[in-house]
Scaffold this motif. Structure first.
Motif, PDB file in Angstrom:
ATOM      1  N   LYS A  98       0.829  -1.215   0.000  1.00  0.00           N
ATOM      2  CA  LYS A  98       0.000   0.000   0.000  1.00  0.00           C
ATOM      3  C   LYS A  98       0.860   1.260   0.000  1.00  0.00           C
ATOM      4  CE  LYS A  98      -4.035  -2.077   2.253  1.00  0.00           C
ATOM      5  NZ  LYS A  98      -4.936  -2.057   3.412  1.00  0.00           N
ATOM      6  N   CYS A 125       2.161   1.836  -3.444  1.00  0.00           N
ATOM      7  CA  CYS A 125       1.096   2.362  -4.298  1.00  0.00           C
ATOM      8  C   CYS A 125       0.806   3.829  -3.968  1.00  0.00           C
ATOM      9  CB  CYS A 125      -0.164   1.513  -4.135  1.00  0.00           C
ATOM     10  SG  CYS A 125      -1.447   1.879  -5.366  1.00  0.00           S
ATOM     11  N   THR A 177       1.195   7.087  -6.418  1.00  0.00           N
ATOM     12  CA  THR A 177       0.190   8.130  -6.634  1.00  0.00           C
ATOM     13  C   THR A 177       0.811   9.510  -6.512  1.00  0.00           C
ATOM     14  OG1 THR A 177      -1.535   6.680  -5.740  1.00  0.00           O
ATOM     15  CG2 THR A 177      -2.038   9.032  -5.851  1.00  0.00           C
ATOM     16  N   CYS A 186       4.622   0.842  -8.465  1.00  0.00           N
ATOM     17  CA  CYS A 186       3.459  -0.034  -8.643  1.00  0.00           C
ATOM     18  C   CYS A 186       3.896  -1.473  -8.903  1.00  0.00           C
ATOM     19  CB  CYS A 186       2.608   0.462  -9.808  1.00  0.00           C
ATOM     20  SG  CYS A 186       1.701   1.981  -9.464  1.00  0.00           S
ATOM     21  N   TYR A 232      -3.419  -7.020  -5.478  1.00  0.00           N
ATOM     22  CA  TYR A 232      -3.651  -5.609  -5.183  1.00  0.00           C
ATOM     23  C   TYR A 232      -4.106  -4.865  -6.444  1.00  0.00           C
ATOM     24  CZ  TYR A 232      -2.822  -1.192  -2.691  1.00  0.00           C
ATOM     25  OH  TYR A 232      -2.960   0.031  -2.079  1.00  0.00           O
ATOM     26  N   LYS A 248      -5.674  -2.048  -6.925  1.00  0.00           N
ATOM     27  CA  LYS A 248      -5.411  -0.607  -6.983  1.00  0.00           C
ATOM     28  C   LYS A 248      -4.046  -0.311  -7.587  1.00  0.00           C
ATOM     29  CE  LYS A 248      -5.499   3.554  -4.061  1.00  0.00           C
ATOM     30  NZ  LYS A 248      -5.662   4.051  -2.684  1.00  0.00           N
ATOM     31  N   LEU A 307      -4.223  -0.741 -11.352  1.00  0.00           N
ATOM     32  CA  LEU A 307      -4.919   0.394 -11.957  1.00  0.00           C
ATOM     33  C   LEU A 307      -4.032   1.629 -12.010  1.00  0.00           C
ATOM     34  CD1 LEU A 307      -8.429  -0.028 -10.286  1.00  0.00           C
ATOM     35  CD2 LEU A 307      -7.904  -0.294 -12.722  1.00  0.00           C
ATOM     36  N   ARG A 308      -3.302   1.877 -10.936  1.00  0.00           N
ATOM     37  CA  ARG A 308      -2.397   3.032 -10.904  1.00  0.00           C
ATOM     38  C   ARG A 308      -1.298   2.879 -11.949  1.00  0.00           C
ATOM     39  NH1 ARG A 308      -2.658   7.842 -10.432  1.00  0.00           N
ATOM     40  NH2 ARG A 308      -4.025   7.488  -8.636  1.00  0.00           N
ATOM     41  N   HIS A 343     -14.127  -1.030 -15.111  1.00  0.00           N
ATOM     42  CA  HIS A 343     -12.914  -1.695 -15.586  1.00  0.00           C
ATOM     43  C   HIS A 343     -13.017  -2.037 -17.069  1.00  0.00           C
ATOM     44  CE1 HIS A 343     -12.108  -3.057 -11.175  1.00  0.00           C
ATOM     45  NE2 HIS A 343     -11.788  -1.795 -11.394  1.00  0.00           N
TER      46      HIS A 343
END
Length: 388
Positions: free
Chosen positions: A183, A186, A190, A205, A215, A217, A220-221, A251
């Motif tokens: 986390k 990530c 961001t 990432c 994970y 997120k 996606l990042r 998505h």
């Protein structure tokens, strides 16, 4: 060791006792597994430790020490349900067992349930104030939570540089906490994207998904960063992974958009050919065409080598193609949406750039190049365009 001494004493009294011989052999096997487990733990070979403890527990099934060591290593391997099961079994028999309380806290800590983990660590320290592992884990848990929350706070305030530094500091606290560190990576990604550190954000990432393959997120990042850096094939790959995992409308839309951009990226970029941005006005497109067409017109390079002439002729044709598409509202709309222009009956392979050039500069006439100037005759007067 105490058992070994007893069996040895029995053999002194009864040298032919097969039972004592077997039990002595068993106790020596347990000691060897314990020794191997200690070496494995020091080398962080936790699978070896679990293997040794399983073998040892076959001989000594009621040994809490072996069970706790196995549970701790299961937690360090990320096998939290198994570790919790072992610790919970011990706590049902002895609710004050500090080692079992520590392992329960460790599992919660590694699952990013930091507040609950701290409660177990504190309870373990109440039972055994000198429990060094519980003390260290409690300190790391509190420090990790504080640093992460501080990073989140300054990020919300828009202080991205400070947030980046705080997340970086948090990542150094405990390398073993895989989920929390995923986390943090990530979060730092961001921030990195906000600071335009897109390659660093992609790398963060990648580290996040390496720690935690589930994970979403982070995928996606990373996909968004790939889109921002025009790495569309990589973006499509990540969005496909996300959509296969969670088939939501959002998505699906992200995947389709990435696939469209990938398709568009494989065509000629007419905006780049003319040197204008995608929001260019009609007048800006005309101005850009005028400049590029005159710059690459074959007559201007008639005295150059054959290779240069071919290259300039190719560029002149591309400029004409670009202008033909971008100056036509309907064609431009189809081009921007990723649709095939051939559907409009426009075959770029048979395209004649000279027709566009003549139509643009108007009517019969001639043009010649003198030094850095182009002279265009279109009636009673000549027009001069300077290159530069």
């Amino acid at each position: 060791m105490a058992a070994s001494r007893c069996f040895q004493r029995v053999l002194e009294l009864e040298p032919d006792s097969s039972q004592a011989q077997q039990e002595l052999k068993n106790s020596e096997s347990i000691l060897e597994y314990e020794r191997m487990a200690e070496i494995g733990f020091e080398k962080r070979d936790f699978r070896m430790v679990v293997f040794c403890m399983d073998r040892a527990l076959e001989y000594a099934p009621s040994c809490h020490k072996f069970k706790i060591l196995k549970a701790e290593c299961l937690a360090l391997l990320g096998r939290y349900p198994e570790a919790q099961s072992v610790a919970s079994d011990i706590l049902r028999m002895d609710s004050t067992n500090a080692d079992a309380l520590y392992v329960r806290g460790l599992c919660l800590y590694y699952e990013d349930c930091i507040d609950k983990a701290v409660q177990f660590f504190v309870q373990a320290l109440r039972m055994a104030p000198d429990h060094e592992k519980a003390r260290l884990a409690c300190r790391n848990a509190k420090a990790l939570k504080a640093k992460k929350e501080e990073g989140n706070k300054v990020f919300k305030e828009g202080n991205f540089e400070a947030a980046y530094d705080l997340y970086s500091e948090a990542l150094t606290i405990d390398p073993n906490n895989i989920k929390t560190n995923a986390k943090l990576y990530c979060n730092r990604a961001t921030v990195g994207s906000k600071l335009n550190k897109l390659e660093q954000a992609i790398e963060d990432c990648t580290k996040a998904v390496k720690l935690d393959e589930t994970y979403i997120k982070a995928y996606l990042r990373r996909a968004q960063c790939y889109m921002d850096t025009e790495q569309y094939e990589e973006a499509v790959r990540d969005y496909e992974h996300v959509y296969q995992t969670e088939k939501t409308k959002e998505h699906k839309h992200l995947l389709k958009n990435a696939q469209l951009e990938l398709k568009k990226s494989k065509r000629k970029d007419y905006y780049k050919v003319l040197g204008v941005d995608r929001n260019a006005t009609e007048e800006e497109i005309k101005k850009a065409y005028r400049k590029r067409a005159l710059l690459h017109h074959p007559d201007r390079h008639s005295s150059a080598s054959s290779e240069v002439q071919k290259e300039e002729e190719k560029k002149f044709k591309e400029v004409g193609e670009a202008f033909s598409v971008l100056s036509d509202a309907k064609k431009r709309s189809r081009y921007d949406s990723g649709q095939d222009l051939e559907d409009e009956g426009m075959n770029m392979g048979d395209f004649d750039a000279n027709n566009i050039f003549k139509a643009f500069f108007g009517g019969p006439g001639g043009f010649s190049f003198e030094g850095t100037f182009c002279i265009i005759s279109s009636g009673p007067g000549n027009f001069f365009f300077q290159f530069g």
